[in-house]
Design an enzyme around this catalytic site. Structure first.
Site, PDB file in Angstrom:
ATOM      1  CG  ASP A  13      10.868   5.724  10.404  1.00 17.08           C
ATOM      2  OD1 ASP A  13       9.516   5.622   9.906  1.00 17.08           O
ATOM      3  OD2 ASP A  13      10.811   5.181  11.688  1.00 17.08           O
ATOM      4  CG  ASN A  61       7.389  -1.619   5.035  1.00 22.17           C
ATOM      5  OD1 ASN A  61       8.503  -1.292   4.627  1.00 22.17           O
ATOM      6  ND2 ASN A  61       7.089  -1.219   6.301  1.00 22.17           N
TER       7      ASN A  61
HETATM    8  C1  FPP Z   1       8.916   4.956   6.151  1.00 23.84           C
HETATM    9  O1  FPP Z   1       8.026   5.857   6.460  1.00 23.84           O
HETATM   10  C2  FPP Z   1       9.369   4.626   4.686  1.00 23.84           C
HETATM   11  C3  FPP Z   1       9.190   3.583   4.265  1.00 23.84           C
HETATM   12  C4  FPP Z   1       8.135   2.532   4.724  1.00 23.84           C
HETATM   13  C5  FPP Z   1       9.600   3.369   2.698  1.00 23.84           C
HETATM   14  C6  FPP Z   1      10.634   4.213   2.425  1.00 23.84           C
HETATM   15  C7  FPP Z   1      10.275   4.685   1.007  1.00 23.84           C
HETATM   16  C8  FPP Z   1      10.478   5.884   0.116  1.00 23.84           C
HETATM   17  C9  FPP Z   1      11.266   6.994   0.672  1.00 23.84           C
HETATM   18  C10 FPP Z   1      10.206   6.292  -0.881  1.00 23.84           C
HETATM   19  C11 FPP Z   1      10.339   5.272  -2.315  1.00 23.84           C
HETATM   20  C12 FPP Z   1      11.710   5.018  -2.202  1.00 23.84           C
HETATM   21  C13 FPP Z   1      12.612   4.730  -3.192  1.00 23.84           C
HETATM   22  C14 FPP Z   1      13.848   4.163  -3.035  1.00 23.84           C
HETATM   23  C15 FPP Z   1      12.356   5.434  -4.656  1.00 23.84           C
HETATM   24  P1  FPP Z   1       6.924   5.367   7.255  1.00 23.84           P
HETATM   25  O2  FPP Z   1       5.751   5.554   6.183  1.00 23.84           O
HETATM   26  O3  FPP Z   1       7.098   4.313   7.929  1.00 23.84           O
HETATM   27  O4  FPP Z   1       6.529   6.810   7.979  1.00 23.84           O
HETATM   28  P2  FPP Z   1       5.838   6.805   9.767  1.00 23.84           P
HETATM   29  O5  FPP Z   1       6.734   6.152  10.545  1.00 23.84           O
HETATM   30  O6  FPP Z   1       5.838   8.406   9.812  1.00 23.84           O
HETATM   31  O7  FPP Z   1       4.487   6.574   9.280  1.00 23.84           O
END
Ligand code: FPP
Length: 239
Positions: A13, A61
């Site tokens: 996250d 998501n």
């Molecule tokens: C949360 O950050 C992350 C995600 C929703 C997705 C995770 C994806 C990756 C790490 C990139 C690609 C994945 C792979 C397996 C290659 P957020 O966007 O919710 O952050 P925030 O809470 O700060 O908005």
């Protein structure tokens, strides 16, 4: 000292906040996050973690802006293509859990390709939770069990924990020992609900794009000092 965890699960996250803090677009955060995935997979392999499960995309998501969803899907396909050789060289077995059917075709094809090519690998099992929701997983399991009860394949009085486990997407995974969540949020967000029943929880304020190998080491060290009692007393554990 406790042993190392057999199954580590991570809620990655903070990509968006990392980018926003730097005055950049959220997409930059996700791109950086994908690089960190590569580093942490490598480090987990080095630490002989047997199972690593990453929350890559939740059923919730889909409600993000379309551009962001598309980017996340593109990043996933790109990472699988780019890292394929490394996955093979490191003897990693790739698996995925979640609702596979409603993923974009390109994602399904790439995932199926890597899952098939790595199914004989005997090293770490790397599971991507994609289009995954813990409540949905339990509901789907219940539907499958109910259908079997209806067709007299299962008799209701024989239903126990193992019946439910056998019908979960995560049926081939052991219970989670250590659940890590980055970015300072301290919640489960519908991740692996069944399998985290006795997991040790580790929350860190570090945002996922800043999560380095040393941060994983720190989490593993923290875990190694915990006493897992599973309802027993300390004296019973330490006989
Ligand atoms: C949360 O950050 C992350 C995600 C929703 C997705 C995770 C994806 C990756 C790490 C990139 C690609 C994945 C792979 C397996 C290659 P957020 O966007 O919710 O952050 P925030 O809470 O700060 O908005």
């Amino acid at each position: 000292m406790n042993k190392k965890p057999k199954h580590v699960a991570i809620i990655m996250d903070g990509n968006g906040r990392w980018a926003q803090k730097k005055g950049k677009n959220r997409t930059i955060g996700h791109k950086r996050g994908a690089k960190v995935v590569k580093e942490i997979v490598e480090e987990a392999t080095k630490n002989q973690i047997e199972f690593l499960t990453l929350f890559a995309f939740s059923t919730d998501n889909w409600s993000r802006p379309e551009d962001e969803v598309n980017l996340l899907m593109k990043l996933l396909v790109g990472s699988l293509k780019k890292e394929f050789k490394r996955i093979i060289d490191n003897n990693i077995r790739l698996c995925s859990v979640g609702n596979f059917n409603t993923l974009p075709d390109l994602v399904k094809e790439e995932l199926m390709f890597v899952i098939e090519k790595t199914k004989i690998n005997t090293g770490m099992v790397l599971t991507l939770a994609l289009n995954y929701g813990g409540k949905e997983e339990i509901i789907d399991a219940l539907k499958a069990i109910t259908a079997k009860v209806k067709n007299s394949i299962i008799s209701p009085e024989n239903i126990d924990e193992s019946t439910l486990i056998e019908h979960l997407y995560t049926r081939n995974l052991p219970p989670v020992d250590l659940l890590i969540r980055t970015s300072g949020e301290e919640r489960i967000s519908n991740f692996l609900l069944w399998h985290i029943a006795h997991a040790e929880l580790y929350f860190t304020k570090t945002l996922w794009p800043d999560f380095k190998k040393k941060d994983l080491e720190k989490a593993l060290l923290n875990y190694s000092k915990r006493e897992r009692r599973f309802g027993k007393t300390s004296e019973q554990i330490n006989v």
